[in-house]
Design an enzyme around this catalytic site. Structure first.
Site, PDB file in Angstrom:
ATOM      1  N   SER A 326      29.207 -18.001  22.535  1.00 57.66           N
ATOM      2  CA  SER A 326      29.058 -17.346  23.832  1.00 57.66           C
ATOM      3  C   SER A 326      29.202 -18.263  25.038  1.00 57.66           C
ATOM      4  CB  SER A 326      27.697 -16.666  23.900  1.00 57.66           C
ATOM      5  OG  SER A 326      27.536 -15.828  22.788  1.00 57.66           O
ATOM      6  N   VAL A 327      29.002 -19.569  24.848  1.00 56.53           N
ATOM      7  CA  VAL A 327      29.106 -20.445  26.027  1.00 56.53           C
ATOM      8  C   VAL A 327      30.486 -20.351  26.653  1.00 56.53           C
ATOM      9  CG1 VAL A 327      27.303 -22.109  25.464  1.00 56.53           C
ATOM     10  CG2 VAL A 327      29.573 -22.399  24.521  1.00 56.53           C
TER      11      VAL A 327
END
Lengths: 607, 243
Positions: A326-327
């Site tokens: 998700s980063v």
């Protein structure tokens, strides 16, 4: 025939009358005028020629030999003679130090010697061994064995401190010598060990900075030519010329030892939680792209590398890749905002799942359609919302942004073995890959690349390539390349949205640092199982990347933990590590919080 | 003037003796050519020696000495115009010097002309030999002295170098102690031993533009961590050498 006139000799003796009155050493006893007498020296021709031959032939032979020695072979003999009495010793240069930004050494070299022997010159191996055993700390039997070997060179001990060498020289043992063998010391031990690296037996760098800047650190060898006596010891006031060695340059790193220590300690703590097999963290200075700390656990002590598992002797921060998860959503959203497809306030109706080719992508927790703002999508880390925005941007455009942020190529940091990560061309993306890339799957990055992405966002959209060397030999390292990736306003918008992640309702409230406004993003990506090359049983890589203070960013911290047996999310595991490291970075640097309150984030659309 | 002066002076001493000389000058026929040049040298000098020895109270001394000083020159120019003449000139010079030449003086009175020539030549060589020997001895002594001085200095240099090396080693040893004592791990251990604990979040006193001071954050004393919570500090560096 001409014998009769010989009698001049007696006549000479009958000269006394001449000597009257004149006496002394300089007076001739010969009668005046008697020096030459006709026929007195008559010699036969045969005797003359024999004499001639006896004198001239040896003379000729001698002259010939002389000519051969001096004229024809002279160089060779001169060389042989010189070699016989001149001993050439290498003078080892002192390898340059590696120091941190305050000049505290992380690696430096001290003088030491290697004690060697020439067995042919050793009179009594047993006695010599007995004399050396305590000084060198080598068993007598072993020394005796080495001293009795055939050959002319044996090494008795390595890296002997200078004072011991002095003691050995005072013993005056024949056939025992010493030569330079500097010792490389790593006073900080495992702190920054992976960055600094180590040198091998030959003194060449085999890892880290020691390897990548080996040439500058090594220096140039010198030479000492000494005239030696029969025992091989230098003759005092004999020939003694030396070309001094040029010591290697000092390499100054951008690391801060204290922050490095705290970082590694914190990672060590994380590694001891039972589920984490590897933890890495990197701290970047937002405005310069300089690495302030970089470490991972398990690390190693460069001074002890020989007893370390060779698997651990790398620097996973630059060489091992993982799927960021998700980063990477921050990049997708930044692309959407920069392309004008959305603003932080744009409201989307986000379903709990979305079709992507042959598979369905779900949010972490399936849900009914919700109206989320773009900020909300990031704060809640919605896969579906991100994919919707990515489709607005388009594959080619998204790839362009990913590459602009430095993915898929090396950062150019001065460390060996850097991996470029993996980013396929968008033309090769399948439909499922197109849905995976925006949420950080199907892409591989290093921890450093991830930190660099957030550095660009924090630095008003200007990406500066990360660097770890600030100067070599006093000359500043060339400035890293910098490129504008996002416009300033987009960078501000993204930073604002990232702050919402840490705020109430976000996924990572644990990432907060007292007094400071923190922005960041969690990531929990499935880890490829190295045994089967699939995701099954691979566990997760949990990450957290962020920066602070959000209103005036100073430091970017990226943390990733490899947890093959746990499915805890980044917000629970990686965020606390991030917070502790960031707190140390901010407090130690004297950064004062601005005191401005955190904005109120609108995560959901109007009811 | 000189040629005439000498011509006038010499007959006054003893014309008969002088008369015998001419044959002598012609006599050296068997001698090599170079010799011939030297012959005129001794000839006038022997004349002089004879004068100094035999006439202690000659008042003619002073005037004749001036004549003598110039004497050899005309002899040279008058006699031979070839190069070898020069060889003769230096020989005359030492002869003019010391009164030491009084020894061989009587010899001139007797003997054949040839022996007299040899005797005078020997007599005039003695000071040269002395000079050369003196020079040789002086050179040898000078060399000896210089060599000794050089050896002493080189010995001193070696000692100083050794002392310097010792100091450098001492410095290296001390620096090593300082460096290993200043590493973060060592500092952390020492701090803990001194009862210090890691600081928590900091509070800040901020001085505003109008001089007001505001407190940001909440100052709280750092809590002592549980000993079990302490992460393992990496082992002390294996810094070889002094300590």
């Amino acid at each position: 025939m001409a014998r009769p006139p010989r009698p001049p000799a007696p006549r000479r003796r009958s000269a006394p009358p001449l000597r009257d009155g004149s006496s002394g050493a300089f007076t001739s006893r010969r009668a005046p005028g008697s020096r030459r007498l006709a026929g007195a020296l008559q010699v036969s021709r045969r005797r003359y020629s024999i004499g001639f031959v006896l004198v001239v032939v040896p003379l000729l032979v001698i002259t010939g030999k002389l000519w051969l020695l001096q004229g024809v072979d002279s160089g060779q003999y001169a060389l042989a003679a010189t070699q016989d009495r001149i001993r050439v010793q290498d003078v080892a240069p002192l390898r340059g130090s590696v120091v941190d930004r305050d000049g505290d050494p992380l690696a430096y070299t001290v003088e030491a010697s290697r004690v060697t022997a020439d067995p042919t010159l050793v009179d009594d191996p047993a006695r010599t061994a007995l004399a050396l055993t305590t000084l060198l700390d080598v068993p007598t039997s072993e020394l005796t064995d080495r001293l009795s070997r055939d050959g002319r060179y044996v090494v008795l001990a390595s890296q002997v401190p200078p004072e011991t060498v002095d003691e050995i020289e005072e013993l005056g043992l024949p056939g025992v010598f010493s030569e330079d063998d500097p010792v490389r010391l790593y006073p900080a031990g495992s702190v920054a060990g992976q960055v600094v690296g180590f040198t091998g037996r030959e003194g060449h760098g085999l890892a880290g900075i020691e390897q990548s800047l080996d040439e500058q650190l090594a220096g140039t060898r010198g030479e000492r030519r000494v005239e030696v006596g029969s025992g091989g010891h230098p003759i005092p006031s004999g020939i003694d010329e030396s070309t001094p060695a040029v010591d290697g340059s000092t390499v100054e790193l951008t690391l801060d030892s204290d922050l490095q220590f705290v970082t590694e300690q914190r990672l060590q703590e994380a590694c001891q939680d039972g589920a984490t097999t590897r933890a890495s963290a990197v701290v970047l200075d937002v405005h310069t792209g300089q690495v302030a700390a970089m470490g991972s656990c398990p690390g190693y002590d460069p001074g002890n590398y020989a007893r370390t598992d060779p698997e651990l002797l790398g620097n996973p921060l630059v060489s091992s890749v993982f799927e960021p998860g998700s980063v990477l959503k921050a990049v997708t959203l930044a692309a959407a905002i920069e392309e004008g497809r959305a603003t932080p306030e744009t409201v989307l109706s986000v379903d709990g799942h979305i079709d992507a080719g042959d598979r369905v992508v779900r949010d972490a927790h399936d849900h009914q359609p919700i109206d989320w703002t773009v900020t909300g999508i990031l704060a809640k880390s919605s896969n579906v919302g991100t994919i919707m925005l990515a489709r607005e941007v388009g594959d080619a455009k998204l790839e362009e942004y990913l590459r602009a942020f430095g993915l898929g190529r090396t950062t150019g940091i001065e460390l060996p073995g850097e991996s470029a990560g993996i980013l396929q061309d968008s033309t090769e993306w399948t439909e499922s890959r197109s849905a995976n890339v925006p949420i950080g799957q199907g892409v591989s990055v290093t921890t450093l690349q991830m930190a660099s992405v957030y550095q660009a966002i924090a630095n008003d959209g200007v990406r500066i390539e990360p660097r770890i060397v600030s100067s070599i030999g006093g000359r500043p390292a060339p400035a890293p390349g910098s490129t504008r990736v996002l416009s300033e306003s987009t960078a501000d918008d993204v930073a604002y949205m990232l702050e919402a992640v840490v705020g109430p309702g976000g996924t990572a409230p644990l990432a907060q640092v007292d007094g400071f406004r923190v922005a960041g993003k969690t990531g929990t990506a499935q880890r490829a199982n190295p045994e089967c090359g699939c995701y099954a049983g691979g566990g997760y890589v949990t990450t957290f990347v962020g920066f602070a203070p959000a209103d005036d960013p100073q430091y970017v911290v990226a943390v990733d933990l490899e947890r093959p047996t746990s499915n805890e999310e980044g917000g629970q595991v990686a965020a606390p590590v991030f917070a502790d490291i960031l707190r140390q970075a901010l407090t130690a640097d004297g950064i004062v919080p601005s005191g401005t309150p955190r904005p109120d984030f609108v995560l959901t659309g109007p009811e | 003037m000189s040629a005439t002066a000498r011509a006038a002076g010499s007959p006054a001493e003893g014309p008969p003796g002088r008369r015998t000389l001419p044959p002598l000058e012609n006599d050296p026929v068997p001698l090599p050519g170079t010799r011939r040049g030297s012959v005129p040298g001794p000839t006038p000098s022997s004349r002089r020696v004879g004068r100094t020895g035999s006439t202690p109270g000659a008042p003619a001394h002073a005037p004749s000495s001036t004549a003598r000083a110039a004497g050899p020159a005309p002899a040279r120019s008058g006699r031979a115009h070839t190069a070898p003449v020069r060889v003769g000139t230096p020989r005359t010079r030492p002869a003019a010097r010391p009164a030491a030449s009084t020894g061989p003086v009587p010899r001139t009175a007797a003997g054949s002309p040839a022996s007299r020539l040899r005797a005078t030549v020997g007599a005039h060589r003695a000071p040269v030999v002395l000079l050369v020997v003196t020079l040789l001895v002086a050179t040898a002594l000078g060399l000896l002295f210089l060599n000794t001085a050089i050896a002493v200095n080189s010995l001193k240099a070696t000692q100083l170098r050794a002392a310097n090396e010792d100091r450098a080693q001492e410095v290296q040893r001390l620096e090593q102690q300082v460096v290993s004592g200043g590493t973060p791990a060592e500092l952390a251990r020492e701090a803990r031993a001194a009862g210090m604990v890691p600081a928590g979040a900091a509070a800040y006193l901020v001085v505003g533009e109008d001089g007001t001071v505001t407190l940001r954050g909440e100052p709280v004393p750092a809590e002592e961590p549980e000993p079990a919570e302490l992460p393992a500090i990496p082992p002390p560096p294996v810094a070889g050498g002094g300590d």
